[in-house]
Write a protein that holds these residues in place. Structure first.
Motif, PDB file in Angstrom:
ATOM      1  N   MET A 218      70.149  27.393  77.545  1.00 56.64           N
ATOM      2  CA  MET A 218      70.061  26.915  78.843  1.00 56.64           C
ATOM      3  C   MET A 218      71.268  27.357  79.630  1.00 56.64           C
ATOM      4  SD  MET A 218      69.120  23.100  78.056  1.00 56.64           S
ATOM      5  CE  MET A 218      67.759  22.246  78.848  1.00 56.64           C
ATOM      6  N   PRO A 219      70.920  27.804  80.733  1.00 60.46           N
ATOM      7  CA  PRO A 219      71.835  28.566  81.636  1.00 60.46           C
ATOM      8  C   PRO A 219      73.317  27.694  81.575  1.00 60.46           C
ATOM      9  CG  PRO A 219      69.900  28.515  82.816  1.00 60.46           C
ATOM     10  CD  PRO A 219      69.655  27.777  81.575  1.00 60.46           C
ATOM     11  N   GLU A 220      73.174  26.315  81.636  1.00 63.32           N
ATOM     12  CA  GLU A 220      74.464  25.534  81.806  1.00 63.32           C
ATOM     13  C   GLU A 220      75.508  25.761  80.479  1.00 63.32           C
ATOM     14  OE1 GLU A 220      71.046  23.497  82.019  1.00 63.32           O
ATOM     15  OE2 GLU A 220      71.174  24.803  83.465  1.00 63.32           O
ATOM     16  N   GLN A 221      74.819  26.112  79.328  1.00 61.11           N
ATOM     17  CA  GLN A 221      75.525  26.210  78.162  1.00 61.11           C
ATOM     18  C   GLN A 221      76.545  27.360  78.464  1.00 61.11           C
ATOM     19  OE1 GLN A 221      72.118  26.445  75.646  1.00 61.11           O
ATOM     20  NE2 GLN A 221      72.785  24.850  74.399  1.00 61.11           N
ATOM     21  N   GLY A 223      78.723  27.801  80.712  1.00 57.93           N
ATOM     22  CA  GLY A 223      80.136  27.453  81.332  1.00 57.93           C
ATOM     23  C   GLY A 223      80.279  28.477  82.444  1.00 57.93           C
ATOM     24  N   ARG A 224      81.634  29.242  82.460  1.00 54.02           N
ATOM     25  CA  ARG A 224      81.922  29.768  83.541  1.00 54.02           C
ATOM     26  C   ARG A 224      81.125  31.095  83.593  1.00 54.02           C
ATOM     27  NH1 ARG A 224      87.920  31.080  84.254  1.00 54.02           N
ATOM     28  NH2 ARG A 224      87.564  31.716  81.831  1.00 54.02           N
ATOM     29  N   GLY A 225      80.470  31.600  82.673  1.00 56.48           N
ATOM     30  CA  GLY A 225      79.820  32.885  82.589  1.00 56.48           C
ATOM     31  C   GLY A 225      78.741  32.837  83.633  1.00 56.48           C
ATOM     32  N   GLN A 226      78.268  31.395  83.812  1.00 55.29           N
ATOM     33  CA  GLN A 226      76.938  31.268  84.527  1.00 55.29           C
ATOM     34  C   GLN A 226      76.959  32.317  86.020  1.00 55.29           C
ATOM     35  OE1 GLN A 226      74.951  27.531  85.396  1.00 55.29           O
ATOM     36  NE2 GLN A 226      76.800  26.681  84.159  1.00 55.29           N
ATOM     37  N   ALA A 227      78.117  32.500  86.434  1.00 61.24           N
ATOM     38  CA  ALA A 227      78.193  33.264  87.820  1.00 61.24           C
ATOM     39  C   ALA A 227      77.822  34.444  87.634  1.00 61.24           C
ATOM     40  CB  ALA A 227      79.655  33.190  88.340  1.00 61.24           C
ATOM     41  N   LEU A 228      77.694  34.994  86.400  1.00 66.52           N
ATOM     42  CA  LEU A 228      77.342  36.444  86.432  1.00 66.52           C
ATOM     43  C   LEU A 228      75.760  36.519  85.977  1.00 66.52           C
ATOM     44  CD1 LEU A 228      80.129  37.844  84.001  1.00 66.52           C
ATOM     45  CD2 LEU A 228      79.571  38.390  86.251  1.00 66.52           C
ATOM     46  N   LEU A 229      75.193  35.444  85.613  1.00 64.01           N
ATOM     47  CA  LEU A 229      73.808  35.411  85.452  1.00 64.01           C
ATOM     48  C   LEU A 229      72.802  36.165  86.269  1.00 64.01           C
ATOM     49  CD1 LEU A 229      72.797  32.190  83.517  1.00 64.01           C
ATOM     50  CD2 LEU A 229      72.542  34.568  82.613  1.00 64.01           C
ATOM     51  N   PRO A 230      72.983  35.881  87.804  1.00 65.57           N
ATOM     52  CA  PRO A 230      72.322  36.352  88.781  1.00 65.57           C
ATOM     53  C   PRO A 230      72.040  37.937  88.604  1.00 65.57           C
ATOM     54  CG  PRO A 230      73.394  34.588  89.848  1.00 65.57           C
ATOM     55  CD  PRO A 230      73.959  34.894  88.333  1.00 65.57           C
ATOM     56  N   PHE A 231      73.023  38.752  87.961  1.00 65.83           N
ATOM     57  CA  PHE A 231      72.920  39.931  87.963  1.00 65.83           C
ATOM     58  C   PHE A 231      71.933  40.493  86.717  1.00 65.83           C
ATOM     59  CE2 PHE A 231      77.118  39.145  90.023  1.00 65.83           C
ATOM     60  CZ  PHE A 231      77.044  39.956  91.026  1.00 65.83           C
ATOM     61  N   ASN A 232      71.375  39.503  86.152  1.00 66.43           N
ATOM     62  CA  ASN A 232      70.392  39.997  85.183  1.00 66.43           C
ATOM     63  C   ASN A 232      69.293  39.617  85.792  1.00 66.43           C
ATOM     64  OD1 ASN A 232      68.584  39.790  83.171  1.00 66.43           O
ATOM     65  ND2 ASN A 232      69.598  38.474  81.574  1.00 66.43           N
ATOM     66  N   PRO A 233      68.326  40.759  86.003  1.00 66.59           N
ATOM     67  CA  PRO A 233      67.120  40.624  86.920  1.00 66.59           C
ATOM     68  C   PRO A 233      66.207  39.652  86.251  1.00 66.59           C
ATOM     69  CG  PRO A 233      67.604  43.097  86.452  1.00 66.59           C
ATOM     70  CD  PRO A 233      68.738  42.100  85.529  1.00 66.59           C
ATOM     71  N   PHE A 234      66.197  39.584  84.795  1.00 68.09           N
ATOM     72  CA  PHE A 234      65.220  38.594  84.235  1.00 68.09           C
ATOM     73  C   PHE A 234      65.539  37.308  84.531  1.00 68.09           C
ATOM     74  CE2 PHE A 234      65.051  42.412  81.610  1.00 68.09           C
ATOM     75  CZ  PHE A 234      63.652  42.871  81.539  1.00 68.09           C
ATOM     76  N   PHE A 235      66.956  36.986  84.500  1.00 70.61           N
ATOM     77  CA  PHE A 235      67.282  35.597  85.130  1.00 70.61           C
ATOM     78  C   PHE A 235      66.763  35.086  86.297  1.00 70.61           C
ATOM     79  CE2 PHE A 235      70.096  32.856  87.318  1.00 70.61           C
ATOM     80  CZ  PHE A 235      70.148  31.705  86.275  1.00 70.61           C
ATOM     81  N   ASP A 236      66.945  36.027  87.520  1.00 70.16           N
ATOM     82  CA  ASP A 236      66.388  35.600  88.705  1.00 70.16           C
ATOM     83  C   ASP A 236      64.968  35.364  88.641  1.00 70.16           C
ATOM     84  OD1 ASP A 236      68.874  37.199  89.027  1.00 70.16           O
ATOM     85  OD2 ASP A 236      68.752  36.714  91.134  1.00 70.16           O
ATOM     86  N   MET A 237      64.199  36.407  88.057  1.00 65.18           N
ATOM     87  CA  MET A 237      62.627  36.419  87.806  1.00 65.18           C
ATOM     88  C   MET A 237      62.145  35.120  87.198  1.00 65.18           C
ATOM     89  SD  MET A 237      62.003  39.003  89.907  1.00 65.18           S
ATOM     90  CE  MET A 237      60.192  38.577  89.931  1.00 65.18           C
ATOM     91  N   LEU A 238      62.929  34.993  86.347  1.00 63.98           N
ATOM     92  CA  LEU A 238      62.580  33.783  85.471  1.00 63.98           C
ATOM     93  C   LEU A 238      62.545  32.359  86.156  1.00 63.98           C
ATOM     94  CD1 LEU A 238      61.448  33.666  82.414  1.00 63.98           C
ATOM     95  CD2 LEU A 238      63.588  33.232  81.724  1.00 63.98           C
TER      96      LEU A 238
END
Lengths: 284, 260
Positions: A218-221, A223-238
């Motif tokens: 889960m994205p919450e797991q 921690g601070r790295g969450q801020a970088l997730l939107p740079f992964n196109p698959f994350f936004d699309m999902l």
């Protein structure tokens, strides 16, 4: 005994020239999409037959899809809930949804590579819009998705989860997925017809993407790295489809990211397709 | 200008050779297609399948394509069908065309005969009511009986040919592009088949036929085109071109015998 059939009148003027200008290429590509859209009944039949053929002679038919997805969700759910020390009541619905949605994305991407080459016989026998094969692939995968939705429904019912009104917001997300899938086929289908070694590369990229994207975690797991997730196109699309179905709204900027990635994909796909469309028949 | 017509102006078609070991492939292809290899701007090896072809056809024209294997006949048919787009030159085709290039067009052996008929109808953009007529017509002609509901995979070779032929000849185009496979068939079947084929040829406005059979060219065509290594060698009346082609073929045979 003259029962022969004459086909319906379509746009019957075909005008092709060597080394066409950009405007001509663009017009021909648009016409390809237009004619492909008009052949939707054929795309539907082809997509449906693809599924039927895959499971012809098996007892459960396409329900095997549902069953195997269900078993995987159940097994992985209990395993990872244990490893992550997460509450199974919230984790299992998340996992069921994520795995089914990811399954759709991953199979669209990997099947895109062979979309044109697998129809070699047709492409070399009759002039067919390439968009037809894109539509066929999308329809085939939507049908698979529809079978897997049953797993989500069962998990939701067992764990008494209900996305509520937010669930409706998944609809625009799914529509964007459809558009992007078509672009992916036009892009990867063309590219892989020319360069045959792209297929295994795409396979390994998708495998890395599976672990790097929050599908089984889960994205919450993060921690601070969450801020970088939107740079992964698959994350936004999902997220644009998954968050509403889990009863929440996608975080701020997710939709913006998804739109930007989609526009980039379409620009890339369209410029490649308009350039190479006339050459695909020579490549496959 | 809505009458069916074909206009081909200075058309060249090159095949890129991408796959395999370029160098050894180069050697083999040089041997096979002497003089037809070139390099394009990006220094890729290409086969020049058609070189600077021009002609035009109008309603009522029947063109026979003759030439040895690999002369570019099938490539020209594919270009007319819009499958291959020209690298140089211009192709204008007005009219519903149908290319009968090989018996298995779009046939999926895993599907039943009936499903294959439906697919062919859909590929040709037939509306629903026409699909039923197509199925009836093909079923009647192919005479497959109950086999129609079984996968094509289990058909005998003869049954596959019958189904392929029935399908190919069931749809009537304005422009008919035909490769010669369609003229082959088993003897019992041949009589009925020929009638059906001739009916289709008659109803087409324009016929382009590729064949080795000079009798067919003389009987069916009003014009013949002799292709040699992708170029037009001779263009004229069927008698004239067929005789010239046979004459050259004879000379080659004599020369070969003399060498032995």
């Amino acid at each position: 005994m003259d029962t022969a059939v004459t086909p319906e009148v379509r746009n019957t003027l075909l005008e092709l020239e060597g080394d066409p200008s950009f405007a001509t290429r663009n017009r021909l590509a648009m016409r390809d999409v237009g004619e492909g859209t008009r052949l939707l009944p054929l795309a539907w039949t082809l997509g449906w037959l693809d599924i039927r053929l895959r499971y012809r002679g098996s007892m459960l038919g396409p329900l095997w899809l549902t069953l195997s997805t269900g078993i995987m969700v159940g097994a992985l759910g209990y395993l990872y809930a244990g490893i992550f020390h997460t509450d199974i009541n919230s984790y299992l619905p998340f996992l069921a949804l994520s795995l089914v949605l990811w399954g759709f994305l991953a199979s669209v991407v990997s099947e895109s590579c062979s979309a044109f080459t697998e129809s070699e016989g047709i492409v070399r026998a009759v002039r067919m819009p390439f968009f037809l094969f894109a539509a066929r692939l999308l329809i085939r995968n939507v049908l698979v998705l529809a079978h897997n939705v049953l797993v989500i429904a069962v998990v939701y019912a067992v764990f008494r989860v209900w996305p509520g009104r937010h669930g409706l917001l998944a609809v625009p997300g799914l529509l964007l997925w459809g558009l992007d899938s078509l672009a992916l086929v036009l892009m990867l289908g063309t590219f892989c017809a020319r360069f045959r070694d792209i297929l295994p590369i795409v396979g390994s990229v998708m495998q890395i993407a599976f672990f790097m994207s929050p599908v089984i975690w889960m994205p919450e797991q993060l921690g601070r790295g969450q801020a970088l997730l939107p740079f992964n196109p698959f994350f936004d699309m999902l997220e644009i489809v998954r968050a509403p179905l889990l009863g929440t709204l996608p975080a701020e900027g997710i939709w913006l990211g998804a739109m930007l990635y989609s526009i980039a994909l379409w620009v890339l796909a369209w410029s490649l397709f308009t350039r190479a469309r006339g050459r695909i028949a020579f490549w496959i | 200008m809505n009458n069916p017509h074909i206009l081909i102006e200075g058309v060249s078609v090159f095949f890129p050779l991408y796959h395999g070991n370029a160098r050894s492939l180069k050697k083999t292809v040089v041997a096979a297609a002497s003089g037809r290899l070139g390099q394009d701007r990006q220094h890729r090896v290409v086969v020049q399948a058609l070189r600077d072809i021009s002609f035009s056809l109008h309603g009522g024209d029947r063109l026979g394509l003759i030439g040895s294997n690999g002369a570019g006949k099938t490539t020209l048919l594919r270009t007319l069908a819009g499958i291959y787009e020209p690298v140089i030159g211009r192709v204008v085709v007005q009219g519903r065309s149908n290319a009968l290039l090989d018996a298995s067009l779009g046939m999926n052996v895993e599907l039943t005969g009936r499903e294959n008929i439906m697919l062919r109808g859909l590929y040709n953009g037939l509306p629903r009511p026409a699909l039923a007529r197509l199925e009836q017509d093909v079923a009647e002609f192919a005479g497959l009986g109950d086999f129609l509901d079984l996968p094509v995979r289990i058909y005998s070779a003869g049954m596959v040919v019958r189904l392929g032929f029935a399908l190919a000849t069931a749809i009537r185009p304005e422009i008919l592009l035909m490769d010669e496979w369609i003229l082959a068939g088993d003897a019992e079947f041949l009589d009925r088949a020929r009638q059906r084929l001739e009916a289709m040829v008659r109803s087409a406005d324009i016929l382009v036929l590729s064949t080795h059979d000079m009798q067919i060219v003389k009987a069916w065509c009003s014009r013949a085109l002799w292709l040699d290594q992708g170029q037009v060698r001779l263009d004229g009346s069927p008698e004239c071109v067929a005789d010239a082609y046979l004459g050259r073929a004879e000379q080659t045979a004599i020369a070969a015998m003399a060498e032995q």
